[in-house]
Design an enzyme around this catalytic site. Sequence first.
Site, PDB file in Angstrom:
ATOM      1  N   THR A  40       7.778 -19.390 -15.748  1.00  0.00           N
ATOM      2  CA  THR A  40       8.305 -18.457 -16.739  1.00  0.00           C
ATOM      3  C   THR A  40       8.019 -17.009 -16.334  1.00  0.00           C
ATOM      4  OG1 THR A  40       7.949 -20.093 -18.489  1.00  0.00           O
ATOM      5  CG2 THR A  40       8.247 -17.811 -19.177  1.00  0.00           C
TER       6      THR A  40
ATOM      7  N   GLN B 176       0.808  -1.225   0.000  1.00  0.00           N
ATOM      8  CA  GLN B 176       0.000   0.000   0.000  1.00  0.00           C
ATOM      9  C   GLN B 176       0.841   1.276   0.000  1.00  0.00           C
ATOM     10  OE1 GLN B 176      -3.079   0.383  -0.565  1.00  0.00           O
ATOM     11  NE2 GLN B 176      -4.048  -1.586  -0.130  1.00  0.00           N
TER      12      GLN B 176
ATOM     13  N   SER C 250       3.400  -4.705  -5.092  1.00  0.00           N
ATOM     14  CA  SER C 250       2.419  -5.224  -6.047  1.00  0.00           C
ATOM     15  C   SER C 250       2.210  -4.221  -7.162  1.00  0.00           C
ATOM     16  CB  SER C 250       1.091  -5.507  -5.347  1.00  0.00           C
ATOM     17  OG  SER C 250       0.132  -5.982  -6.264  1.00  0.00           O
TER      18      SER C 250
ATOM     19  N   CYS D 262      -9.159  -8.600  -0.307  1.00  0.00           N
ATOM     20  CA  CYS D 262      -8.727  -9.980  -0.090  1.00  0.00           C
ATOM     21  C   CYS D 262      -9.486 -10.648   1.043  1.00  0.00           C
ATOM     22  CB  CYS D 262      -7.224 -10.017   0.181  1.00  0.00           C
ATOM     23  SG  CYS D 262      -6.242  -9.537  -1.261  1.00  0.00           S
TER      24      CYS D 262
END
Length: 379
Positions: free
Chosen positions: A235, A177, A197, A323
Site C-alpha cells: 500500500t 545525496q 530518498s 548504512c
Amino acid sequence: MIYLDYAATTPMSEEAIEVYTRVSRSVFGNPSSLHDAGSHAFHLLEHCREELAELLHAHKTGIYFTGGGSESNILALQSLIEASTIDKGHLITTKVEHPSILNFFARLEGHGYDVTYLSVDKEGLIDLQELSAAIQDNTILASIHHGNGEIGTLQKMEEIGDILHSRNILFHSDCVQTFCKVPMNVNLLPVDSLSFSSHKVYGPKGVGAVYISPETPWQPYLPNTTHEKGFRSGTVNVPGIAAFVTAAQNLHQEMTEEQTRLSAIRHLFIKELASLPYQIKIEGAVHQKLAHILGMRAEGVQGQYLMLGCNRHGIAISTGSACSTGQQSPSKTMTAIGRSETEARQFVRLSFGKSTTADHVYQTVKTLNALLEEFFDTK
C-alpha cells in the site's frame, strides 16, 4: 546538541510534519480503493507525482514512489535488468557505491552475472577511459552514483552517460545525496534511471522515489504487482509521499542560496581546521564536490575516538556512511581512493544542513582541538 550528520539523515521540516499530519488525518484512504476515500488519496498521489516530476523537468509517468533510497536503488536496477534481452549479462558499477548497490550486485554475481567494479582516483572520481574499456558486448547497464556520501565527490554525469548511451547501455545513478542540492534536468542528462530518498531532504523516513525514463523498458521485480504500475508492491504511503514532496519543493526552491551558504560553512571549517597544530587531511575532490559534506582524517587518531569524543561534548559527527555502521572493515571509499587500512580508520565525516552555523564550526573545531590535545598528551 550540534548536529553535523545531515548526510546520514535530516530532521523533518515543520512544513513536512504539518503536511504529514494533515494528510494522515484527512486523506487516509488506500489510493487503489474505488470508493471516494480511495479516489481522494489517488488524486493527491498523482498530484505529488506531478510535483516531484516538475523538480526534475521530467514527465510524471517516469516517477515511482518507494520505501526509501536503498529500495529505490534495488527496484530500479532489478526492474531494468529484468527487461533486458541479455540473459545473465555483464554489469558495471564502482567500488564506492552505497551498500545497497554493492550488496545487490554481489547477490547477482552469485546468480551468474558478471560484474565489473570500477576503481576511483585519489579524489574519488572514476576514470572515463576505464569505464569505456570495461564495456563488453553483453553489458546491460552501469550503476554509478552522482555524489559520494562520505567524501562528497561528484561524478561527471554527462560524460559517463554519453559513453554508456553511445554503446546502448543503460545508466542508473544513485542521487540520494545530490537531490535538491545539485540542479537536475533529466532532459539534459543522459540517464535512464535515478533514485532519491525523502529523509535526506527534510522529509520523513521510509519514503523514496525512482525516476525511469518513460522510453526505457522495465519489468516488475514481482509479477502481478498492482501498486505504482507494478513497480512496487504494498500500500502506497500517501501521507509520507506528500510530506516528502513538500520538503523537496521547499529545499529545491532555496537550493542555490542554501548551497552557497553551506559552501561558505565548509570553507570556514577547512580554514579553522588548518589552524590547528595537527596533521589534518581533507578527503575528496577539490573542485567537483558537494557543499554539505566534509570528509577528513587526523593523522594518528582513529575516527572512532573523535566521533565518540565529540558525542560526549554534544556534537554529532560520523565515521562514514550510516548504512555501513557496525561493520568491522574500514570505509570502502577510503580504501578505494588509496588510503591504507590504518588511514581509512582515521576517517570522520562532518555534514551540514539548515541549522548549521558559523558558531557551530568554531565550537566543533575547539572540541576537536581539545580531543586531539588530550589524545597526543596521553601517548
